[in-house]
Design a protein around this motif. Structure first.
Motif, PDB file in Angstrom:
ATOM      1  N   ALA A 185     -11.516   5.596 -32.615  1.00 40.41           N
ATOM      2  CA  ALA A 185     -11.084   4.559 -33.104  1.00 40.41           C
ATOM      3  C   ALA A 185      -9.622   4.689 -32.399  1.00 40.41           C
ATOM      4  O   ALA A 185      -9.202   3.613 -32.377  1.00 40.41           O
ATOM      5  CB  ALA A 185     -11.430   4.702 -34.561  1.00 40.41           C
ATOM      6  N   VAL A 186      -8.963   5.867 -32.065  1.00 43.95           N
ATOM      7  CA  VAL A 186      -7.955   6.425 -32.074  1.00 43.95           C
ATOM      8  C   VAL A 186      -7.535   5.831 -30.448  1.00 43.95           C
ATOM      9  O   VAL A 186      -6.461   5.071 -30.148  1.00 43.95           O
ATOM     10  CB  VAL A 186      -7.312   7.963 -31.829  1.00 43.95           C
ATOM     11  N   SER A 187      -9.055   5.850 -28.936  1.00 37.24           N
ATOM     12  CA  SER A 187      -8.625   5.836 -28.160  1.00 37.24           C
ATOM     13  C   SER A 187      -8.990   4.307 -28.247  1.00 37.24           C
ATOM     14  O   SER A 187      -8.074   3.092 -27.127  1.00 37.24           O
ATOM     15  CB  SER A 187      -9.733   6.294 -27.365  1.00 37.24           C
ATOM     16  N   VAL A 188      -8.835   3.143 -29.122  1.00 35.63           N
ATOM     17  CA  VAL A 188      -9.205   1.627 -29.314  1.00 35.63           C
ATOM     18  C   VAL A 188      -7.999   1.312 -29.864  1.00 35.63           C
ATOM     19  O   VAL A 188      -7.197   0.261 -29.136  1.00 35.63           O
ATOM     20  CB  VAL A 188     -10.364   1.167 -30.190  1.00 35.63           C
ATOM     21  N   ALA A 189      -7.092   2.049 -30.329  1.00 36.76           N
ATOM     22  CA  ALA A 189      -5.740   1.719 -30.891  1.00 36.76           C
ATOM     23  C   ALA A 189      -4.715   1.626 -29.545  1.00 36.76           C
ATOM     24  O   ALA A 189      -4.283   1.141 -29.189  1.00 36.76           O
ATOM     25  CB  ALA A 189      -5.593   2.583 -32.169  1.00 36.76           C
ATOM     26  N   PHE A 190      -5.373   2.866 -28.816  1.00 32.70           N
ATOM     27  CA  PHE A 190      -4.241   3.363 -27.790  1.00 32.70           C
ATOM     28  C   PHE A 190      -4.313   1.974 -27.296  1.00 32.70           C
ATOM     29  O   PHE A 190      -3.347   1.328 -26.296  1.00 32.70           O
ATOM     30  CB  PHE A 190      -4.125   4.400 -27.505  1.00 32.70           C
ATOM     31  N   TRP A 191      -5.252   1.797 -26.607  1.00 34.05           N
ATOM     32  CA  TRP A 191      -6.196   0.782 -25.326  1.00 34.05           C
ATOM     33  C   TRP A 191      -4.909  -0.388 -25.970  1.00 34.05           C
ATOM     34  O   TRP A 191      -4.530  -1.101 -25.025  1.00 34.05           O
ATOM     35  CB  TRP A 191      -7.648   0.250 -25.240  1.00 34.05           C
ATOM     36  N   CYS A 192      -5.277  -1.319 -27.494  1.00 38.25           N
ATOM     37  CA  CYS A 192      -4.479  -2.161 -27.969  1.00 38.25           C
ATOM     38  C   CYS A 192      -3.350  -2.006 -27.948  1.00 38.25           C
ATOM     39  O   CYS A 192      -2.501  -2.790 -27.716  1.00 38.25           O
ATOM     40  CB  CYS A 192      -5.270  -2.544 -29.500  1.00 38.25           C
ATOM     41  N   TRP A 233      -6.699  -0.644 -35.126  1.00 40.93           N
ATOM     42  CA  TRP A 233      -6.136  -1.746 -33.707  1.00 40.93           C
ATOM     43  C   TRP A 233      -4.881  -2.980 -33.636  1.00 40.93           C
ATOM     44  O   TRP A 233      -4.094  -2.992 -32.555  1.00 40.93           O
ATOM     45  CB  TRP A 233      -7.421  -2.051 -33.433  1.00 40.93           C
ATOM     46  N   HIS A 234      -5.133  -3.791 -34.953  1.00 38.44           N
ATOM     47  CA  HIS A 234      -3.838  -4.823 -35.124  1.00 38.44           C
ATOM     48  C   HIS A 234      -2.416  -4.254 -35.582  1.00 38.44           C
ATOM     49  O   HIS A 234      -2.008  -4.297 -34.487  1.00 38.44           O
ATOM     50  CB  HIS A 234      -4.577  -5.087 -35.873  1.00 38.44           C
ATOM     51  N   ALA A 235      -2.670  -2.450 -36.160  1.00 38.19           N
ATOM     52  CA  ALA A 235      -1.209  -2.357 -36.089  1.00 38.19           C
ATOM     53  C   ALA A 235      -0.828  -2.229 -34.711  1.00 38.19           C
ATOM     54  O   ALA A 235       0.443  -1.840 -34.522  1.00 38.19           O
ATOM     55  CB  ALA A 235      -0.706  -0.831 -37.044  1.00 38.19           C
ATOM     56  N   ALA A 236      -2.124  -1.484 -33.766  1.00 36.33           N
ATOM     57  CA  ALA A 236      -1.385  -1.059 -32.682  1.00 36.33           C
ATOM     58  C   ALA A 236      -0.492  -1.496 -31.707  1.00 36.33           C
ATOM     59  O   ALA A 236       0.258  -1.760 -31.448  1.00 36.33           O
ATOM     60  CB  ALA A 236      -2.124   0.281 -31.983  1.00 36.33           C
ATOM     61  N   ALA A 237      -1.579  -2.786 -31.595  1.00 39.65           N
ATOM     62  CA  ALA A 237      -1.036  -3.997 -30.889  1.00 39.65           C
ATOM     63  C   ALA A 237       0.299  -4.769 -30.957  1.00 39.65           C
ATOM     64  O   ALA A 237       1.045  -5.056 -29.962  1.00 39.65           O
ATOM     65  CB  ALA A 237      -2.497  -5.138 -30.320  1.00 39.65           C
ATOM     66  N   LEU A 238       0.376  -4.364 -32.516  1.00 36.56           N
ATOM     67  CA  LEU A 238       1.422  -5.521 -32.902  1.00 36.56           C
ATOM     68  C   LEU A 238       2.512  -4.290 -32.960  1.00 36.56           C
ATOM     69  O   LEU A 238       3.860  -4.868 -32.962  1.00 36.56           O
ATOM     70  CB  LEU A 238       1.507  -5.574 -34.171  1.00 36.56           C
ATOM     71  N   GLY A 239       2.302  -3.732 -32.638  1.00 36.90           N
ATOM     72  CA  GLY A 239       4.105  -2.559 -32.474  1.00 36.90           C
ATOM     73  C   GLY A 239       4.069  -1.569 -34.065  1.00 36.90           C
ATOM     74  O   GLY A 239       5.627  -1.086 -33.983  1.00 36.90           O
ATOM     75  N   ASP A 240       3.437  -1.641 -35.432  1.00 36.78           N
ATOM     76  CA  ASP A 240       3.881  -1.550 -36.420  1.00 36.78           C
ATOM     77  C   ASP A 240       3.676   0.030 -36.529  1.00 36.78           C
ATOM     78  O   ASP A 240       2.509   0.346 -37.111  1.00 36.78           O
ATOM     79  CB  ASP A 240       2.635  -2.131 -37.365  1.00 36.78           C
ATOM     80  N   ILE A 241       4.812   0.664 -36.030  1.00 38.20           N
ATOM     81  CA  ILE A 241       4.715   3.132 -36.047  1.00 38.20           C
ATOM     82  C   ILE A 241       4.388   2.686 -37.134  1.00 38.20           C
ATOM     83  O   ILE A 241       3.473   3.899 -37.421  1.00 38.20           O
ATOM     84  CB  ILE A 241       5.773   3.602 -34.836  1.00 38.20           C
ATOM     85  N   ALA A 283       2.631   3.529 -28.126  1.00 40.31           N
ATOM     86  CA  ALA A 283       0.797   4.029 -27.156  1.00 40.31           C
ATOM     87  C   ALA A 283       1.271   5.841 -27.048  1.00 40.31           C
ATOM     88  O   ALA A 283       0.640   6.300 -27.291  1.00 40.31           O
ATOM     89  CB  ALA A 283       1.059   3.256 -25.810  1.00 40.31           C
ATOM     90  N   GLU A 284       2.727   5.943 -27.744  1.00 44.50           N
ATOM     91  CA  GLU A 284       2.918   7.602 -27.329  1.00 44.50           C
ATOM     92  C   GLU A 284       2.659   8.389 -28.614  1.00 44.50           C
ATOM     93  O   GLU A 284       1.858   9.541 -28.729  1.00 44.50           O
ATOM     94  CB  GLU A 284       4.546   7.709 -27.148  1.00 44.50           C
ATOM     95  N   TYR A 285       3.207   7.346 -29.323  1.00 39.44           N
ATOM     96  CA  TYR A 285       2.333   8.349 -30.298  1.00 39.44           C
ATOM     97  C   TYR A 285       0.891   8.296 -30.469  1.00 39.44           C
ATOM     98  O   TYR A 285       0.113   9.603 -31.352  1.00 39.44           O
ATOM     99  CB  TYR A 285       2.703   7.275 -31.664  1.00 39.44           C
ATOM    100  N   LEU A 286      -0.665   7.242 -30.796  1.00 38.66           N
ATOM    101  CA  LEU A 286      -1.744   7.320 -30.404  1.00 38.66           C
ATOM    102  C   LEU A 286      -2.104   8.508 -29.248  1.00 38.66           C
ATOM    103  O   LEU A 286      -3.042   9.149 -29.429  1.00 38.66           O
ATOM    104  CB  LEU A 286      -1.960   6.744 -30.278  1.00 38.66           C
ATOM    105  N   LEU A 287      -1.527   8.361 -28.102  1.00 37.17           N
ATOM    106  CA  LEU A 287      -1.698   9.552 -27.436  1.00 37.17           C
ATOM    107  C   LEU A 287      -1.815  10.142 -27.774  1.00 37.17           C
ATOM    108  O   LEU A 287      -2.477  12.150 -27.431  1.00 37.17           O
ATOM    109  CB  LEU A 287      -1.054   9.789 -26.018  1.00 37.17           C
ATOM    110  N   ASP A 288       0.045  11.304 -28.697  1.00 39.40           N
ATOM    111  CA  ASP A 288      -0.566  12.488 -29.360  1.00 39.40           C
ATOM    112  C   ASP A 288      -1.417  12.796 -29.785  1.00 39.40           C
ATOM    113  O   ASP A 288      -1.275  13.693 -30.684  1.00 39.40           O
ATOM    114  CB  ASP A 288       1.183  12.593 -29.647  1.00 39.40           C
TER     115      ASP A 288
END
Length: 264
Positions: free
Chosen positions: A197-204, A160-168, A214-219
């Motif tokens: 866990a994936v939904s939490v990361a998407f939210w973040c 979730w940290h990586a998602a919020a920071l955009g570390d694709i 966000a697009e990647y995690l939705l996929d």
């Protein structure tokens, strides 16, 4: 351990020296009052000025107190630690945040660096956010400069940290080899199931305004309208809260809804 009330003359003087960036006066007060660097500042109970409060902070907390960015803050950290201030001493109150937590929550990168250089524990527990690390506080409060600096300085970060920071790249590696831990954020004591866990990361990712992640995690199977337990918001809600102008129309085009729409 010694205490002093926040309205006593010495406390007022040293707090003023710190908040105005008056380093010579701060050094003089520390030299004239042995042990001052580690003294705890006690709050007064509002209903009884003669009674002690259980809430106390250190002078390093004074340096990092909201909104932070006080003049010569990094110099104040160096002076206080030179005189023996304990860099990892916790706040005593509703939570046990260290000065590093407070610097992270204020996005005060210079003071954050000075604390780390003085030996602050980058993984110290006690955040107002689920008792977690300074990085947890920085991301929860959208203090992105501090969050990125903590990662640069070696903070352990979860999905979730990586998602919020955009570390694709880190996120892509996670799904290849489960590289990142799935430490759950913000007030939930149980571990999530993998879909959560994936939904939490998407939210973040939406919280951080990160469309690519966000697009990647939705996929990857994230739930578009997942509602966070900590604030009752959907990904669209948090994107609107943080004025993510690029992310909001994309989310709406995917069928994203606000929590109020879902509840109706």
């Amino acid at each position: 351990m010694e205490f002093i009330h926040e309205d006593e003359k010495l406390a007022v003087s040293v707090i003023q020296a710190i908040h105005t960036g008056d380093i010579p006066t701060l050094e003089q007060l520390l030299a004239e009052n042995p042990g001052l660097a580690n003294i705890r500042i006690l709050e007064r109970k509002p209903d009884n000025v003669d009674a002690d409060s259980s809430i106390s902070r250190t002078l390093l907390h004074v340096v990092t107190d909201w909104p932070g960015h006080f003049p010569n803050g990094a110099d104040a950290v160096r002076v206080l630690t030179k005189f023996g201030a304990e860099v990892n001493a916790p706040f005593v109150g509703p939570n046990i945040e260290t000065p590093l937590h407070w610097a992270a929550s204020s996005n005060d990168v210079q003071v954050l660096d000075a604390l780390l250089d003085a030996g602050a524990d980058i993984e110290a527990p006690g955040a107002v956010i689920a008792g977690g690390t300074p990085l947890d506080d920085a991301i929860a409060f959208a203090q992105w400069n501090a969050a990125r600096r903590l990662v640069e300085r070696g903070a352990i970060f979860a999905l979730w940290h990586a998602a919020a920071l955009g570390d694709i790249h880190a996120i892509q590696e996670h799904f290849k080899v489960a590289k990142l831990p799935e430490r759950y954020p913000w007030g939930t004591s149980t571990s999530p199931s993998p879909p959560d866990a994936v939904s939490v990361a998407f939210w973040c990712a939406c919280h951080g305004g990160q469309r690519e992640t966000a697009e990647y995690l939705l996929d990857q199977g994230a739930e578009l309208n997942w509602i966070a337990s900590w604030d009752g918001m959907t990904p669209l809600d948090t994107a609107k809260r943080n004025f993510s102008s690029e992310l909001i129309p994309w989310l709406e085009s995917q069928g994203a809804k606000s929590a109020s729409e879902i509840h109706r």
